[in-house]
Design a protein around this motif. Structure first.
Motif: not given
Length: 171
Positions: A98-117
């Motif tokens: 979903i986070s990639q679709i919101k950015k307009g990235y429509l190619l399939p990927v295994m995961a989108s990861v957001h990391s913070t400390l």
């Protein structure tokens, strides 16, 4: 006319069910790979820093249908007062996170990861210098083949303590 709208609704429902199932299954694959990932990281840490007592683990693993929340812990020594650096991650499952679709990235990927400390005692002064916010964050895309791309963001910091001053404009 009624047949076309019924067909359209059926196709949308079918696509939604397939996307949900594929996302859930991808999350399951990610969860199964987690122990091997941490073992591999620990092996590399011990190879590069053989005399250091550093261990990488994960905890608070909460897998949902479309995303997973997890905390990765880099423990700097193994005693009871261990210093820890903790990464908080949100993993959006593929094939269409979903986070990639919101950015307009429509190619399939295994995961989108957001990391913070996470603000831990070992990082407390850095968080203080950054008004309580994580000084860095990262956004990564992981393909089904294991390739990944990451963008790491370093926050601007303006820190003063006694005669010491640190000013960093971010990157």
């Amino acid at each position: 006319m009624m047949k076309k709208s019924s067909l359209t609704i059926s196709m949308i429902a079918l696509l939604g069910a397939v996307w949900t199932g594929a996302s859930w299954y991808t999350g399951k694959i990610i969860e199964e790979k987690m122990p091997a990932l941490t073992d591999n990281i620990n092996y590399k840490i011990s190879s590069y820093l053989p005399r250091q007592d550093i261990k990488f683990t994960y905890q608070d693993y909460h897998r949902g249908i479309f995303s997973t929340k997890v905390r990765y812990v880099l423990q700097l020594n193994q005693d009871k007062t261990a210093e820890k650096i903790i990464f908080i991650e949100t993993i959006d499952h593929g094939p269409f996170p979903i986070s990639q679709i919101k950015k307009g990235y429509l190619l399939p990927v295994m995961a989108s990861v957001h990391s913070t400390l996470e603000n831990t005692p070992v990082l407390e002064k850095i968080f203080t210098a950054n008004q309580g916010e994580s000084p860095l964050s990262a956004d990564s895309r992981v393909s089904y083949f294991g390739n990944h791309t990451s963008v790491i963001h370093f926050s601007p910091i303006n820190y003063e303590y006694q005669d010491t001053r640190l000013t960093f404009s971010g990157a």
